[in-house]
Design an enzyme around this catalytic site. Structure first.
Site, short mmCIF file in Angstrom:
data_model
loop_
_atom_site.label_atom_id
_atom_site.label_comp_id
_atom_site.label_asym_id
_atom_site.label_seq_id
_atom_site.Cartn_x
_atom_site.Cartn_y
_atom_site.Cartn_z
N GLU A 178 80.53 41.47 62.25
CA GLU A 178 79.34 40.70 62.63
C GLU A 178 78.47 40.40 61.41
OE1 GLU A 178 78.31 39.29 65.33
OE2 GLU A 178 79.79 39.98 66.80
N ASP A 314 89.54 36.69 69.49
CA ASP A 314 89.27 35.27 69.29
C ASP A 314 89.29 34.75 67.86
OD1 ASP A 314 86.99 36.78 68.86
OD2 ASP A 314 85.80 35.82 70.41
N GLU A 432 79.95 34.52 82.43
CA GLU A 432 80.59 35.20 81.30
C GLU A 432 82.08 35.41 81.53
OE1 GLU A 432 79.35 36.82 78.13
OE2 GLU A 432 78.22 35.01 78.53
N GLU A 497 80.30 28.39 73.13
CA GLU A 497 81.71 28.04 72.99
C GLU A 497 82.10 26.75 73.71
OE1 GLU A 497 81.00 32.07 71.83
OE2 GLU A 497 80.61 31.09 73.75
#
EC number: 3.2.1.-
Length: 595
Positions: A178, A314, A432, A497
């Site tokens: 992150e 991902d 979600e 996204e």
């Protein structure tokens, strides 16, 4: 005033001279997209910096060097857009300004109530540190400010970001993935856009800090990093258990940092991971893809049995075609790794859901590999996620870069699947996570309500799956739209996204219908997330009205979601995908482009 000198470290000067005098005439122009021609030497090298002074316990004998050669002339990702009509331009600019106003409002509230803190709580107005206290929203928003032309605010934000201290952390355990994609990526992108040397210095400082997490016996990274132990100079080892997304997603940021500084250390670190990924790609239980969990400590990336393009995996897949674009095709292994992975994913991970009117859409699910008695079988989990909506954009990029029209066809169906999921919810916003009924392979996908209801009860682990009254009661209780068997996470966290893939697909195809789709999506999200101060997530998207808001505005709202909405309504050549490539946090980097 930012100091700028026409000086480069001697090593970089020698490299550049070698390049210009040994490559064919005219081929050196691409370097302008890679390295700034103005450096302060202290920006590139500062041996007094804390993370540079830390003792290295496991030094590298030979640093891997970025490949020499001229970037390839890659196919365009963007389509050719026709001239814009007067009314089209007026409508587009009005929409763009509305998005900018929403961002400006959020930025103003953040600045007034939480400046230099990680997040603003949009209901209570409190400041929160959820990401080590390094001003996550500030750094994630730097390039958005520049892209939106808010230059006074950008200058103020850069001055503040220059004061971030990476020698301190509010968290004991730092997520280095992150930190890489958000902080290092944010600084590099803002530097690429502005050329401000302060941002390059902060990128290098963040890079030096993160690089310390690679000081392990096998040079694999520590993804959940004991910050204090590293500060004290203690020896470290990579974990035996980590997420593939967090291990495999340093390459874009590290490679870009090496390119703009001329220091190959970061490229070396990323390349060592890539080599392990490639070596073991076809040795997993689902050859071509990597499982969710891997062991960086043992360099074992092939032992788990769950495979997905969604959460926890991902960005490792996302970065394969993007790295090819970033480096101008100079590392051909990224193309082969992408094509191998997608050949598998296209065959097993995507499913067409059973729905009324049988829309031709796709959802990206998960696959479980079961190995028994020497035989491997695969079970599809028809599990959808908002996070996995990025895949449509990834396939659009890969389809254009590698001349694979079938990837672009699947990209369109996946994007349509995410759009459909938005419109299917009572609130008009995608949840979600959720489960659906997959159509059976090789059979017609005609709607059958009884099959849907049986699957609803099956998902609930009911013994009698033919009890239609119980199915109807459950559907009503949980507000399940037709085709959905469970909505396992009903929240919306201001995610980007879906609009990300809509934006990429629009730039790749020029389909004008996507402009209206994006606008309706923005209006719906704004309607249900706006607070007195800014915007907050939604607590339940299955309610028909007055959804509860969350007192949370994660940094990706301003760093990703609003940025993509703004770019959706920008000129088609602004931040062109043929010149820029976005990291997983929507931070655009300059590509190596052969002129």
């Amino acid at each position: 005033m930012v100091r700028r000198r026409f000086l480069l470290p001697a090593s970089i000067v020698l490299v550049l001279l070698f390049v210009f005098y040994t490559w064919p005439a005219g081929d050196g122009d691409w370097l302008k997209s890679a390295i700034s021609n103005k450096f302060d030497a202290n920006v590139i090298k500062d041996d007094k910096y804390f993370w540079r002074k830390r003792i290295t316990h496991f030094p590298i004998e030979e640093i891997k060097q970025f490949p020499t050669g001229v970037p390839l002339k890659l196919p365009n990702i963007q389509t050719t857009f026709p001239p814009e009509g007067k009314q089209e331009r007026t409508t587009r600019l009005e929409r763009q300004q509305t998005v900018k106003n929403a961002f400006s409002r959020c930025w103003s509230s953040y600045k007034n109530k939480a400046f230099m803190r990680d997040e603003l709580a949009p209901l209570s107005g409190k400041a929160r540190d959820t990401s080590a206290g390094w001003g996550a929203t500030l750094v994630d928003s730097l390039d958005t400010l520049h892209i939106m032309g808010m230059h006074d605010e950008f200058e103020e934000a850069v001055a503040a970001a220059a004061k971030i201290d990476f020698e301190k952390s509010s968290l004991k355990t730092v997520n280095t993935f992150e930190t890489t994609v958000r902080y290092l990526g944010g600084f590099l992108s803002a530097y690429d856009l502005s050329g401000d040397q302060r941002l390059l210095r902060k990128a290098r400082e963040a890079g030096d800090m993160i690089y310390a997490a690679f000081d392990t016996p096998n040079r694999m990274p520590i993804t959940r990093w004991d910050f204090g132990a590293a500060q004290r100079g203690e020896k470290q080892e990579a974990s035996d258990n980590a997420l593939i997304a967090e291990v495999g997603s340093y390459c874009m940021e590290f490679t870009r940092l090496s390119l703009v500084t001329g220091d190959p250390r970061w490229y070396d670190a990323a390349e060592r991971i890539r080599e392990v990924l490639q070596e073991q790609q076809n040795t997993t239980l689902l050859p071509g893809m990597w499982p969710i969990t891997v062991s960086p400590g043992n360099k074992e990336f092939n032992r788990d049995n769950t495979f997905t393009l969604g959460a926890m995996s991902d960005s490792t897949y996302e970065y394969l075609p993007k790295m090819h674009a970033l480096v101008g095709g100079l590392i051909p292994e990224y193309q082969s790794m992408y094509e191998t992975a997608m050949e598998t994913a296209l065959s097993v991970n995507f499913f067409r859901p059973l729905l009324p009117y049988s829309p031709d859409i796709l959802i990206s699910g998960s696959v479980h590999a079961n190995d028994a008695w020497g035989q491997t079988s695969y079970e599809l989990e028809a599990h959808g996620q908002h996070l996995v909506c990025f895949v449509g954009g990834m396939l659009a990029v890969g389809g254009r870069l590698f001349d694979k029209p079938e990837h672009l066809t699947v990209a369109k169906k996946l994007v349509d699947g995410c759009i459909w999921t938005y419109t299917a919810m009572p609130l008009g916003i995608m949840p979600e996570t959720f489960y659906m009924v997959p159509c059976k392979a090789g059979e017609k996908c005609d709607w059958d309500a009884s099959v849907w209801k049986e699957e609803v009860l099956q998902q609930a682990n009911e013994e009698n799956v033919r009890d239609m009254e119980k199915a109807d009661a459950r559907i009503a209780k949980y507000s399940l739209p037709k085709g959905f068997t469970e909505i396992s996470e009903v929240k919306y966290h201001l995610r980007s996204e879906a609009i990300e893939s809509i934006f990429v697909l629009y730039r790749a195809t020029g389909n004008k219908d996507l402009l209206d789709t994006a606008w309706k999506m923005f209006q719906t999200i704004q309607k249900h997330t706006e607070t007195k101060l800014a915007n907050g997530g939604v607590g339940d998207v299955t309610v028909s009205d007055r959804a509860p808001k969350l007192d949370a505005m994660e940094s990706h709202w301003m760093g990703e979601t609003l940025k993509y909405f703004y770019l959706m309504f920008s000129e088609s050549d602004f931040i062109s995908l043929d010149e820029w490539v976005f990291n997983t946090k929507a931070h655009p980097f300059k590509r190596l482009v052969r002129s």
